[in-house]
Write an enzyme that holds these catalytic residues in place. Structure first.
Site, PDB file in Angstrom:
ATOM      1  N   ARG A  50       1.020  -1.207  -0.032  1.00  0.00           N
ATOM      2  CA  ARG A  50       0.050  -0.026  -0.080  1.00  0.00           C
ATOM      3  C   ARG A  50       0.653   1.353  -0.115  1.00  0.00           C
ATOM      4  O   ARG A  50       0.465   2.205  -0.830  1.00  0.00           O
ATOM      5  CB  ARG A  50      -1.010  -0.044   0.962  1.00  0.00           C
ATOM      6  CG  ARG A  50      -1.641   1.467   1.223  1.00  0.00           C
ATOM      7  CD  ARG A  50      -2.959   1.240   2.284  1.00  0.00           C
ATOM      8  NE  ARG A  50      -2.762   0.456   3.473  1.00  0.00           N
ATOM      9  CZ  ARG A  50      -2.000   1.113   4.571  1.00  0.00           C
ATOM     10  NH1 ARG A  50      -1.340   2.028   4.413  1.00  0.00           N
ATOM     11  NH2 ARG A  50      -1.824   0.206   5.570  1.00  0.00           N
ATOM     12  N   TYR A 102     -16.372  18.061 -15.483  1.00  0.00           N
ATOM     13  CA  TYR A 102     -16.509  16.790 -15.751  1.00  0.00           C
ATOM     14  C   TYR A 102     -17.941  16.154 -14.574  1.00  0.00           C
ATOM     15  O   TYR A 102     -17.626  16.502 -13.492  1.00  0.00           O
ATOM     16  CB  TYR A 102     -15.232  15.894 -15.473  1.00  0.00           C
ATOM     17  CG  TYR A 102     -15.650  14.339 -15.546  1.00  0.00           C
ATOM     18  CD1 TYR A 102     -15.639  13.682 -16.715  1.00  0.00           C
ATOM     19  CD2 TYR A 102     -15.549  13.607 -14.508  1.00  0.00           C
ATOM     20  CE1 TYR A 102     -16.223  12.269 -16.632  1.00  0.00           C
ATOM     21  CE2 TYR A 102     -15.851  12.193 -14.467  1.00  0.00           C
ATOM     22  CZ  TYR A 102     -16.195  11.501 -15.513  1.00  0.00           C
ATOM     23  OH  TYR A 102     -16.103  10.135 -15.695  1.00  0.00           O
ATOM     24  N   ASP A 174      -7.053  19.495 -14.467  1.00  0.00           N
ATOM     25  CA  ASP A 174      -7.537  18.096 -15.066  1.00  0.00           C
ATOM     26  C   ASP A 174      -7.042  17.991 -16.490  1.00  0.00           C
ATOM     27  O   ASP A 174      -7.801  18.712 -17.333  1.00  0.00           O
ATOM     28  CB  ASP A 174      -9.019  18.046 -14.659  1.00  0.00           C
ATOM     29  CG  ASP A 174      -9.635  16.388 -15.224  1.00  0.00           C
ATOM     30  OD1 ASP A 174      -8.913  15.720 -16.167  1.00  0.00           O
ATOM     31  OD2 ASP A 174     -10.297  15.867 -14.600  1.00  0.00           O
ATOM     32  N   LYS A 199      -8.136   7.116 -19.681  1.00  0.00           N
ATOM     33  CA  LYS A 199      -8.283   7.698 -21.030  1.00  0.00           C
ATOM     34  C   LYS A 199      -6.973   7.765 -21.827  1.00  0.00           C
ATOM     35  O   LYS A 199      -6.699   6.507 -22.041  1.00  0.00           O
ATOM     36  CB  LYS A 199      -8.901   9.104 -20.695  1.00  0.00           C
ATOM     37  CG  LYS A 199     -10.077   9.145 -19.705  1.00  0.00           C
ATOM     38  CD  LYS A 199     -11.374   8.505 -20.070  1.00  0.00           C
ATOM     39  CE  LYS A 199     -12.155   8.537 -18.751  1.00  0.00           C
ATOM     40  NZ  LYS A 199     -12.543   9.795 -18.404  1.00  0.00           N
TER      41      LYS A 199
END
Ligand SMILES: *Cc1c(COP(=O)(O)O)cnc(C)c1O
Length: 386
Positions: A50, A102, A174, A199
């Protein structure tokens, strides 16, 4: 890892042939959740998955180098990346976000505001007066998305980041729609870059993931600690696949944007199309800013079909090659109808205000042959007008 200069070289070669165990050319995937101590009180560079994982860190290192940041934190989705940046805010802090951001970001911001985590102001960042009024309220964070979804509105990152800095705010961009191949917000003054690696960075529509790149080491460390505390970091297998996709980022997007430009011109010349939103068109209101701050105009565009929802249905049903689906940035061309898909949750009135009409379609242009895509779109245009 050596310090490559050209970004294309970083994407293709970062971490290649660096394996010391077997000389593997492709960096091996490390799935182990834990790493043996070399001896008592002798931890190695990795202890627990982690906290850190070599496969995840190599992807983060590559993305950070491409974006020109101090480092990157790889998380499980683009939304987790947005949320990680928001984790730094305290009650009473103000976030200034684009009114057309978004959809998931819009909902997350609202949900956190409703829980009292921070104050929130949505503004049209292309409107100087509205932006000034918001900055006068001394925000802690200004969030930017350019080009916007789905209307491809472009705002000036350098201008907004410098004005944000002047009032003591951090700026987060972004950069999902363009990727570092076409836009590098840190060089324009941003403090953080957010990615949905789902993406363009992965580019093959088979991994959901996200990244936050921080310009400063201190910011990076703070976000990294938080990501470790909350356990939102991405999986090593996803990192491996995403790095494989990232190797070809430049080749993909450079080809995809050529095809997108050809499609934009085809649509613009067609009387059955009322408007085309593509920053590469000289008629696009953000064309000059895009030309100045981007290394290319990208492979996303949207257009408005005459005849509204009926024409949209006929158009979409006539397509053979282009697929009706959410998401963007893959090697396959996807079309979305924002009013019934990505922006359905907004409600008709808010959509109207944002300029998202029933005839609007969004296209993410892939790597199919330009002639085949154009033939498919021409057939659909003819069907739409029947
Ligand atoms: C897809 C997307 C997100 C969210 O990313 P996920 O990986 O789906 O969580 C955030 N911002 C933009 C601009 C996106 O396109």
């Amino acid at each position: 890892m050596s310090n490559f200069k050209a970004p294309q070289t970083i994407a293709a070669a970062n971490g290649i042939a660096a394996d010391t165990a077997f000389g593997a050319v492709v960096p091996p995937i490390h799935l182990s959740t834990t790493f043996a101590f070399a001896g008592f009180e002798q931890p190695r560079s990795y202890e627990y998955g982690r906290v850190g994982n070599p496969s995840r860190d190599l992807l983060g290192d590559t993305i950070a180098k491409l974006e020109g940041g101090a480092g990157a934190i790889m998380v499980a989705s683009g939304m987790a990346a947005v949320d990680l940046v928001l984790s730094r805010l305290r009650p009473g802090d103000l976030v200034v976000a684009p009114h057309d951001c978004y959809g998931g970001t819009y909902r997350l911001l609202g949900a956190r505001r409703d829980r009292g985590h921070f104050d929130l102001s949505f503004v049209d960042q292309g409107n100087g007066a509205a932006l000034s009024a918001a900055l006068d309220r001394k925000p802690a964070l200004v969030l930017i998305e350019t080009p916007s979804n789905p209307l491809m509105r472009v705002v000036d990152i350098r201008a907004i980041a410098s004005r944000a800095k002047a009032v003591g705010a951090k700026t987060a961009v972004d950069n999902t729609f363009l990727s570092p191949a076409l836009q590098r917000p840190i060089a324009l003054g941003a403090d953080y870059v957010i990615h949905s690696t789902t993406k363009y960075l992965n580019g093959h529509s088979d991994v959901v993931g996200g990244a936050v790149v921080a310009a400063d080491k201190a910011d990076l460390d703070e976000l990294s600690d938080w990501a470790n505390l909350t356990g939102v970091k991405g999986a090593p297998f996803d990192a491996y696949l995403t790095l494989r996709g990232l190797r070809t980022l430049f080749a993909r997007i450079e080809r995809q944007q050529l095809t997108a430009a050809a499609i934009a011109e085809l649509l613009q010349a067609d009387p059955r199309v009322l408007a085309v939103h593509y920053p590469g068109l000289a008629s696009h209101p953000g064309h000059a800013i895009a030309r100045a701050q981007q290394a290319g105009f990208g492979a996303m565009l949207s257009f408005e079909l005459a005849g509204g929802i009926k024409a949209v249905r006929r158009f979409v049903e006539a397509l053979q090659l282009v697929t009706l689906a959410d998401s963007i940035g893959g090697v396959e061309t996807l079309i979305a109808h924002p009013a019934s898909m990505t922006h359905a949750g907004m409600g008709a009135e808010a959509r109207q205000a944002a300029g998202i009409t029933d005839g609007l379609l969004r296209l993410s242009v892939g790597l199919e042959a330009e002639a085949d895509l154009i033939a498919d779109l021409k057939t659909a245009l003819a069907a739409a007008a029947d």
